[in-house]
Design an enzyme around this catalytic site. Structure first.
Site, PDB file in Angstrom:
ATOM      1  N   ASP A  70       1.914   5.699  -5.232  1.00  0.00           N
ATOM      2  CA  ASP A  70       1.768   4.430  -4.533  1.00  0.00           C
ATOM      3  C   ASP A  70       2.623   3.409  -5.273  1.00  0.00           C
ATOM      4  O   ASP A  70       2.361   3.103  -6.437  1.00  0.00           O
ATOM      5  CB  ASP A  70       0.292   4.028  -4.544  1.00  0.00           C
ATOM      6  CG  ASP A  70       0.035   2.664  -3.921  1.00  0.00           C
ATOM      7  OD1 ASP A  70       0.991   2.000  -3.464  1.00  0.00           O
ATOM      8  OD2 ASP A  70      -1.145   2.250  -3.901  1.00  0.00           O
ATOM      9  N   ASN A  97      12.507   1.245  -0.352  1.00  0.00           N
ATOM     10  CA  ASN A  97      12.343   1.381   1.092  1.00  0.00           C
ATOM     11  C   ASN A  97      10.883   1.345   1.535  1.00  0.00           C
ATOM     12  O   ASN A  97      10.601   0.999   2.675  1.00  0.00           O
ATOM     13  CB  ASN A  97      12.985   2.689   1.566  1.00  0.00           C
ATOM     14  CG  ASN A  97      12.671   2.987   3.008  1.00  0.00           C
ATOM     15  OD1 ASN A  97      13.179   2.347   3.916  1.00  0.00           O
ATOM     16  ND2 ASN A  97      11.792   3.960   3.249  1.00  0.00           N
ATOM     17  N   TYR A 169       3.628 -10.347   6.245  1.00  0.00           N
ATOM     18  CA  TYR A 169       4.733  -9.391   6.115  1.00  0.00           C
ATOM     19  C   TYR A 169       6.067 -10.124   6.001  1.00  0.00           C
ATOM     20  O   TYR A 169       6.894  -9.807   5.136  1.00  0.00           O
ATOM     21  CB  TYR A 169       4.728  -8.474   7.337  1.00  0.00           C
ATOM     22  CG  TYR A 169       5.867  -7.490   7.430  1.00  0.00           C
ATOM     23  CD1 TYR A 169       5.948  -6.403   6.581  1.00  0.00           C
ATOM     24  CD2 TYR A 169       6.850  -7.641   8.417  1.00  0.00           C
ATOM     25  CE1 TYR A 169       6.982  -5.483   6.686  1.00  0.00           C
ATOM     26  CE2 TYR A 169       7.882  -6.721   8.534  1.00  0.00           C
ATOM     27  CZ  TYR A 169       7.949  -5.650   7.667  1.00  0.00           C
ATOM     28  OH  TYR A 169       8.973  -4.744   7.781  1.00  0.00           O
ATOM     29  N   LYS A 173       8.497  -9.956   2.678  1.00  0.00           N
ATOM     30  CA  LYS A 173       9.884  -9.504   2.745  1.00  0.00           C
ATOM     31  C   LYS A 173      10.838 -10.609   2.277  1.00  0.00           C
ATOM     32  O   LYS A 173      11.833 -10.340   1.576  1.00  0.00           O
ATOM     33  CB  LYS A 173      10.233  -9.075   4.173  1.00  0.00           C
ATOM     34  CG  LYS A 173       9.600  -7.759   4.596  1.00  0.00           C
ATOM     35  CD  LYS A 173      10.065  -6.591   3.738  1.00  0.00           C
ATOM     36  CE  LYS A 173       9.670  -5.246   4.328  1.00  0.00           C
ATOM     37  NZ  LYS A 173      10.036  -4.125   3.440  1.00  0.00           N
TER      38      LYS A 173
END
Length: 265
Positions: A70, A97, A169, A173
């Site tokens: 993880d 990724n 999210y 990012k």
């Protein structure tokens, strides 16, 4: 003078791709192996996925090892990088990724941000931001030792333009991209570059289901200049370029690979 094919080779380099059990990560792992990487470390949360992709690379004549963990667990990431070093050597190419909401994936019915709870944010931040920090923290010392390194972090156009139902999210990012710019300025003197690839819709089984009818397909593609969604290989090609000698004077940048979904200024 080097020939064009020579400057996109990775001969002798060890590459680590996180979240490489499927999709963009799998395509990137295959492409790095095809460019002559000495070994591709195939990471995934799910061991069977990692083993399957490593076996595919080996069957194609490359060298790969599967190391599951993880990326949100800093100790597990350190152990993975140390194991990779003991087997193949220090990691010279890191592709961050692993993303989405971690192994749980993305729900298609996310509530508005103000209807969520703080504990709902953790999975997004753990994988998309903390995971990048953990992997970079583990590999950079080895890259400094080598005097050469490439770090490529896969973000999303959500991090560039924002997506209303993916607010956390989008923030994670965007945070990863900001971190990469800062990291690039710190490691450049050691021959290490750090860049991002920002993706929009890439063909996955989930996306294919949302494009099952012609009406759904037109709706998805209406926001794209190139009238198709991306293939994993579209993203892997840019990752491969940024990981190569050809991109040695490119750092602290974000490159959209998005079919024109969002236009850079």
């Amino acid at each position: 003078m080097k020939r064009p094919n020579d400057i996109v080779r990775l001969d002798g380099r060890v590459a680590l791709v996180t979240g490489a059990g499927q999709g963009v990560g799998r395509a990137a792992a295959h492409m790095l192996a095809g460019a002559g990487a000495a070994c591709v470390v195939v990471n995934d949360y799910f061991p069977d996925r990692a083993r399957r992709v490593a076996a595919e690379i080996e069957a194609d004549g490359g060298r790969a090892i599967a190391l599951a963990c993880d990326v949100g667990d800093p100790g597990a990431v350190r152990s993975m990088v140390e194991e990779a070093r003991s087997i193949a050597g220090p990691v010279a190419v890191l592709v961050n990724n692993a993303g989405n909401a971690g192994p749980g994936g993305i729900s298609e019915t996310l509530p508005a941000f103000w209807e969520t709870r703080p504990e709902d944010w953790d999975a997004w931040i753990r994988t998309n931001f903390n995971g990048v920090l953990n992997a970079c923290h583990a590999v950079v010392p080895g890259m400094i030792e080598l005097g050469w390194g490439r770090i490529v972090t896969v973000i999303s156009d959500a991090g560039r333009v924002g997506e209303p139902h993916y607010a956390v999210y989008s923030g994670a990012k965007a945070g990863a991209a900001g971190f990469m710019r800062a990291l690039a300025k710190g490691v450049g003197r050691h021959g290490i570059t750090a860049n991002c690839v920002a993706l929009s819709a890439i063909m996955t089984p989930g996306l294919a289901a949302r494009m099952a009818t012609e009406e759904q397909r037109r709706k998805v593609l209406s926001r794209y200049v190139v009238k198709r969604v991306g293939d994993p290989e579209d993203a892997a090609a840019m990752i491969m370029f940024l990981a190569s000698e050809a991109a040695g004077w490119i750092t602290a940048q974000t490159y959209p690979v998005n079919g024109g979904y969002a236009v850079s200024q």
